[in-house]
Motif scaffolding. Structure first.
Motif, short mmCIF file in Angstrom:
data_model
loop_
_atom_site.label_atom_id
_atom_site.label_comp_id
_atom_site.label_asym_id
_atom_site.label_seq_id
_atom_site.Cartn_x
_atom_site.Cartn_y
_atom_site.Cartn_z
N LEU A 1 48.20 47.73 28.41
CA LEU A 1 47.30 46.69 27.80
C LEU A 1 47.28 45.40 28.22
O LEU A 1 46.21 44.98 28.82
N LEU A 2 48.36 45.01 28.30
CA LEU A 2 48.50 43.63 28.68
C LEU A 2 48.27 43.36 30.27
O LEU A 2 47.50 42.46 30.55
N LYS A 3 48.65 44.17 30.91
CA LYS A 3 48.29 44.08 32.46
C LYS A 3 46.74 44.39 32.88
O LYS A 3 46.12 43.48 33.67
N LYS A 4 46.03 45.06 31.86
CA LYS A 4 44.71 45.28 32.14
C LYS A 4 43.98 44.03 31.87
O LYS A 4 42.80 43.76 32.13
N CYS A 5 44.53 43.26 31.05
CA CYS A 5 43.93 41.99 30.61
C CYS A 5 43.97 41.08 32.05
O CYS A 5 43.00 39.92 31.69
N PHE A 6 44.72 41.16 32.64
CA PHE A 6 44.94 39.99 33.83
C PHE A 6 44.58 40.44 35.32
O PHE A 6 44.65 41.39 35.46
N VAL A 7 44.27 39.49 35.98
CA VAL A 7 44.17 39.74 37.53
C VAL A 7 45.69 40.18 37.92
O VAL A 7 46.57 40.04 37.23
N SER A 8 45.74 40.69 39.32
CA SER A 8 46.81 40.99 39.47
C SER A 8 48.30 40.15 39.73
O SER A 8 49.46 40.30 39.21
N TRP B 1 35.89 40.97 32.29
CA TRP B 1 36.63 39.79 32.44
C TRP B 1 37.98 40.10 32.52
O TRP B 1 38.70 40.94 31.90
N LYS B 2 38.86 39.23 33.30
CA LYS B 2 40.16 39.31 33.61
C LYS B 2 40.73 37.78 33.62
O LYS B 2 40.19 36.93 34.01
N ILE B 3 41.95 37.56 33.03
CA ILE B 3 42.60 36.25 32.93
C ILE B 3 43.09 36.16 34.29
O ILE B 3 44.10 36.94 34.97
N PHE B 4 42.90 34.62 35.03
CA PHE B 4 43.74 34.51 36.11
C PHE B 4 44.41 33.30 35.94
O PHE B 4 45.32 32.88 36.75
N HIS B 5 44.41 32.67 34.68
CA HIS B 5 45.22 31.48 34.62
C HIS B 5 45.39 31.32 33.11
O HIS B 5 44.26 31.33 32.16
N LEU B 6 46.63 31.20 32.84
CA LEU B 6 46.86 30.89 31.25
C LEU B 6 47.87 29.75 30.92
O LEU B 6 49.03 29.75 31.87
N VAL B 7 47.62 28.76 30.48
CA VAL B 7 48.65 27.69 29.88
C VAL B 7 48.79 27.49 28.42
O VAL B 7 47.51 27.49 27.71
N ALA C 1 32.72 39.03 24.68
CA ALA C 1 33.76 39.60 25.61
C ALA C 1 34.71 39.42 26.21
O ALA C 1 35.73 39.86 26.35
N ALA C 2 34.69 37.97 26.59
CA ALA C 2 35.61 37.29 27.16
C ALA C 2 36.88 37.10 25.87
O ALA C 2 37.87 37.21 26.07
N LEU C 3 36.39 36.66 24.75
CA LEU C 3 37.19 36.48 23.75
C LEU C 3 38.10 37.89 23.33
O LEU C 3 39.05 38.08 23.10
N LEU C 4 37.33 38.99 23.49
CA LEU C 4 38.09 40.37 23.32
C LEU C 4 39.18 40.69 24.13
O LEU C 4 40.27 40.90 23.89
N VAL C 5 39.11 40.04 25.63
CA VAL C 5 40.03 40.25 26.46
C VAL C 5 41.32 39.40 25.84
O VAL C 5 42.48 39.84 25.87
N VAL C 6 41.16 38.13 25.39
CA VAL C 6 42.10 37.44 25.03
C VAL C 6 42.80 38.06 23.67
O VAL C 6 44.12 38.07 23.58
#
Length: 158
Positions: free
Chosen positions: A45-52, A136-142, A26-31
């Motif tokens: 779709l991009l915005k749905k993957c992340f926190v605000s 699952w929502k992404i809150f940090h990406l590097v 499920a987490a990998l699906l969001v990625v």
């Protein structure tokens, strides 16, 4: 019998801290949805993957050989993805590593970035996700970026 009693606490700890079945997927699906949004210019779709208001960064070595960390602007990323364009942004990934503890997930992937079939750069994407209200929502990406020393599997190349 004594060995079994000693192993029991470790098994209980492992069960408590391991992810529920399907959570890693499920987490990998969001990625993967992030990359689908990039391929299809789908900013919704991009915005749905992340926190605000997620944190985004790029780490790289500059032309002088110095280590740099640059903070991204998430709204600029959304705008760039959503802008109509003739080229396809394709970012295939491999070597996915997913770790989960409770409501925190870490996803680390190798990637290559292509504009249409033209190679641009490669590196690693490291995502941190939080599970809130069952999603699952992404809150940090590097990410890292480099144009050389890219070992891209043949089945990933266009």
């Amino acid at each position: 019998m004594m060995k079994k009693l000693l192993i029991l606490p470790f098994l209980l700890f492992a069960l408590k801290t391991s992810a529920q079945p399907g959570e890693k997927e499920a987490a990998l699906l969001v990625v993967n949805q992030v990359f689908e949004a990039m391929r299809t210019n789908d900013s919704t779709l991009l915005k749905k993957c992340f926190v605000s208001e997620p944190n985004t960064f790029t780490a790289f070595i500059d032309k002088e050989g110095k280590s740099r960390l640059v903070e991204g602007k998430f709204q600029q990323f959304i705008d760039a993805v959503g802008q109509p364009k003739e080229q396809v942004w394709n970012e295939p990934i491999w070597n996915e590593k997913v770790e989960i503890d409770g409501n925190l997930a870490s996803v680390w992937v190798d990637y290559a970035f292509y504009v249409d079939d033209q190679f641009s750069h490669c590196g690693v994407d490291a995502f941190h996700l939080i599970k809130q209200e069952g999603e699952w929502k992404i809150f940090h990406l590097v990410d890292t970026r480099r144009r050389s020393d890219c070992e891209i599997p043949d089945d990933i190349k266009p």
